[in-house]
Design a protein around this motif. Structure first.
Motif, PDB file in Angstrom:
ATOM      1  N   GLU A   1       0.826  -1.205   0.000  1.00 57.48           N
ATOM      2  CA  GLU A   1       0.000   0.000   0.000  1.00 57.48           C
ATOM      3  C   GLU A   1       0.866   1.265   0.000  1.00 57.48           C
ATOM      4  O   GLU A   1       0.400   2.349  -0.386  1.00 57.48           O
ATOM      5  CB  GLU A   1      -0.926  -0.002   1.218  1.00 57.48           C
ATOM      6  N   ALA A   2       2.153   1.124   0.393  1.00 59.72           N
ATOM      7  CA  ALA A   2       3.050   2.288   0.373  1.00 59.72           C
ATOM      8  C   ALA A   2       3.454   2.672  -1.046  1.00 59.72           C
ATOM      9  O   ALA A   2       4.004   3.756  -1.268  1.00 59.72           O
ATOM     10  CB  ALA A   2       4.303   2.001   1.210  1.00 59.72           C
ATOM     11  N   PHE A   3       3.185   1.814  -2.046  1.00 59.28           N
ATOM     12  CA  PHE A   3       3.567   2.101  -3.428  1.00 59.28           C
ATOM     13  C   PHE A   3       2.598   3.073  -4.099  1.00 59.28           C
ATOM     14  O   PHE A   3       2.908   3.631  -5.159  1.00 59.28           O
ATOM     15  CB  PHE A   3       3.637   0.816  -4.244  1.00 59.28           C
ATOM     16  N   ASN A   4       1.398   3.217  -3.517  1.00 62.41           N
ATOM     17  CA  ASN A   4       0.384   4.127  -4.070  1.00 62.41           C
ATOM     18  C   ASN A   4       0.040   3.800  -5.520  1.00 62.41           C
ATOM     19  O   ASN A   4      -0.220   4.683  -6.334  1.00 62.41           O
ATOM     20  CB  ASN A   4       0.853   5.585  -3.968  1.00 62.41           C
ATOM     21  N   GLY A   5       0.087   2.507  -5.866  1.00 63.30           N
ATOM     22  CA  GLY A   5      -0.300   2.080  -7.202  1.00 63.30           C
ATOM     23  C   GLY A   5       0.711   2.385  -8.279  1.00 63.30           C
ATOM     24  O   GLY A   5       0.379   2.317  -9.474  1.00 63.30           O
ATOM     25  N   ALA A   6       1.984   2.720  -7.921  1.00 65.87           N
ATOM     26  CA  ALA A   6       3.006   3.020  -8.927  1.00 65.87           C
ATOM     27  C   ALA A   6       3.322   1.775  -9.743  1.00 65.87           C
ATOM     28  O   ALA A   6       3.353   0.668  -9.208  1.00 65.87           O
ATOM     29  CB  ALA A   6       4.270   3.539  -8.244  1.00 65.87           C
ATOM     30  N   PRO A   7       3.582   1.899 -11.046  1.00 66.80           N
ATOM     31  CA  PRO A   7       3.876   0.718 -11.869  1.00 66.80           C
ATOM     32  C   PRO A   7       5.222   0.087 -11.517  1.00 66.80           C
ATOM     33  O   PRO A   7       5.379  -1.126 -11.666  1.00 66.80           O
ATOM     34  CB  PRO A   7       3.846   1.259 -13.290  1.00 66.80           C
ATOM     35  N   ARG A   8       6.209   0.888 -11.121  1.00 65.98           N
ATOM     36  CA  ARG A   8       7.524   0.359 -10.767  1.00 65.98           C
ATOM     37  C   ARG A   8       8.034   1.104  -9.530  1.00 65.98           C
ATOM     38  O   ARG A   8       7.928   2.328  -9.428  1.00 65.98           O
ATOM     39  CB  ARG A   8       8.517   0.557 -11.914  1.00 65.98           C
ATOM     40  N   VAL A   9       8.575   0.323  -8.596  1.00 60.31           N
ATOM     41  CA  VAL A   9       9.077   0.899  -7.359  1.00 60.31           C
ATOM     42  C   VAL A   9      10.419   0.278  -7.047  1.00 60.31           C
ATOM     43  O   VAL A   9      10.570  -0.951  -7.105  1.00 60.31           O
ATOM     44  CB  VAL A   9       8.084   0.658  -6.185  1.00 60.31           C
ATOM     45  N   ALA A  10      11.392   1.124  -6.716  1.00 58.29           N
ATOM     46  CA  ALA A  10      12.734   0.628  -6.334  1.00 58.29           C
ATOM     47  C   ALA A  10      12.675   0.123  -4.905  1.00 58.29           C
ATOM     48  O   ALA A  10      12.093   0.771  -4.020  1.00 58.29           O
ATOM     49  CB  ALA A  10      13.763   1.727  -6.485  1.00 58.29           C
ATOM     50  N   ILE A  11      13.289  -1.025  -4.675  1.00 58.39           N
ATOM     51  CA  ILE A  11      13.326  -1.617  -3.347  1.00 58.39           C
ATOM     52  C   ILE A  11      14.765  -1.502  -2.833  1.00 58.39           C
ATOM     53  O   ILE A  11      15.698  -2.052  -3.410  1.00 58.39           O
ATOM     54  CB  ILE A  11      12.875  -3.088  -3.362  1.00 58.39           C
TER      55      ILE A  11
END
Length: 423
Positions: A411-421
């Motif tokens: 849920e912290a991604f806010n629906g972003a298509p790509r997120v760096a971990i």
């Protein structure tokens, strides 16, 4: 000692312009090397919308193997047969047992003293005796009148025979010239009169016999009706002694000793210990999959027993549905009502199913997307999920074995298509 050539060496100083050029070239080279080394990270930072620490996420691997759907929870022992005894009539209650007592089938548990019902029974019994006497009197009168009718019929028969004989004598005398024709006619009239009298006696005898028969039958029917009323009152009086319908244990006493109760008042309950079931509360999402006859397991005190679902409540209360399991075979001993046991119901079992650990991602957005971890990046991919168990979810499409799925924290991604971990 051997002398070195240090006395012959001469230090040559570089030109000032050349030194600055070498330093500049070295700096540019260092920057290029650092840029090359940092390029993957820079590329990820440029192509993503956010960066989240891996410690904030829960990651699970997609696996292929057996898939078991079951419902587990805590249940309580309830009696499948726990009848409540009611007062058959108003009166004063005398209890013969206490709560918790073991009772046998047919044992007297309580008695109701109803003077009104006892008086009514005595009165109807007296009426029945009076009707019985009336019936006997009618039967005697019928026999007397039948005897009188029989006598009249026999006298008419004799009179007819006498008249016939007299006519025969007068006829012979007339032929011999010893009697007048008037005497023959009189004898003939007397015979005809005797014949009519016999016919009337015979007809009256039949009618009177039918009338007497109907009179006796009417009194017999009245007596039987009264006897039925007496039997019903006797049944009601017998029901004032409340007997246990089953072998079991007294549950609750709902009235006090020597209390005055009205008709149909609740008096006490009896628990049939031979027909115990276990009731559990099931979440509404699983309730639609429950069906009567499904296997289950009941455990407690280090022991386990097989069970079968016997009933499912059609009503949803506070998001839950009540389901009952009966023991498959002989119920265990020493169980008590409301005792707590662990219950597990098997809904489905399949092999070679693609699954992933259950998490919050299945509820976000209807479970249509999931974040898959690939080379330090969380990519949002479309998925299609199937059946769910307590700890796993069936994957129908969008994932393959070995994929690492972020099952919670996305849920912290806010629906972003790509997120760096970040680690």
């Amino acid at each position: 000692m051997i002398r070195d050539t240090s006395a012959q060496d001469r230090l040559i100083e570089p030109a000032p312009g050349r030194r600055r050029k070498l330093l500049l070239i070295g700096g540019v080279a260092a920057v290029l090397v650092a840029g090359v080394l940092a390029w993957p990270g820079l590329q990820r930072m440029v192509s993503t919308n956010a960066s989240v620490s891996e410690t904030r996420l829960s990651i699970a691997e997609v696996e292929r193997g057996p898939f078991v759907r079951d419902v587990a929870g805590e249940g309580k022992v309830v009696a499948a047969n726990a009848p409540t005894l009611y007062a058959a009539n108003g009166g004063t209650v005398t209890l013969r047992v206490h709560a918790g007592d073991k009772v046998a089938k047919g044992q007297v548990l309580a008695e109701i003293d109803s003077p009104e019902l006892a008086a009514r029974l005595a009165q109807e019994r007296s009426n029945a005796e009076a009707m019985r006497a009336e019936l006997m009197r009618a039967q005697v009168e019928a026999r007397q009148q039948n005897a009188a009718l029989q006598r009249d019929w026999e006298n008419a028969t004799i009179d007819l025979k006498t008249a016939q004989n007299d006519l025969d004598r007068q006829t012979q005398a007339f032929k011999a010239g010893a009697a007048a024709s008037m005497q023959v006619d009189h004898a003939r009239d007397t015979l005809e009169k005797a014949r009519l009298t016999l016919a009337h006696a015979n007809a009256g005898r039949g009618l009177k016999e039918d009338a007497l028969k109907f009179e006796v039958q009417s009194k017999q029917a009245a007596l039987e009706r009264q006897q039925s009323l007496v039997k019903d009152l006797q049944r009601q009086v017998a029901e004032l002694q409340l007997r246990s319908p089953v072998e079991g244990q007294v549950g609750q006493l709902l009235v006090a000793e020597r209390a005055t109760v009205a008709k149909d008042a609740q008096l006490l309950t009896v628990i049939d210990l031979s027909a115990l079931e276990v009731q559990m509360q099931v979440a509404e999402s699983f309730a639609r999959d429950l069906a009567i006859g499904m296997p289950g397991e009941i455990s407690g005190g280090g022991r386990a027993w097989r069970g079968l679902i016997s009933s499912v409540s059609p009503e949803v209360v506070n998001g839950e549905v009540a389901a009952r399991l009966r023991f498959d075979g002989e119920p265990p001993d020493q169980l008590r009502q409301n005792q707590r046991l662990s219950v597990r119901v098997l809904l489905d079992r399949r092999d070679n199913v693609l699954t992933v650990r259950r998490g919050g991602f299945a509820d976000e957005g209807g479970g249509a997307h999931a974040y898959v971890l690939r080379e330090g990046m969380a990519e949002r991919v479309p998925v299609r999920l199937g059946a769910r168990s307590l700890d796993k979810i069936e994957v129908l499409d969008g994932l393959k074995p070995g994929d690492k799925v972020i099952v919670s924290g996305a849920e912290a991604f806010n629906g972003a298509p790509r997120v760096a971990i970040s680690r």
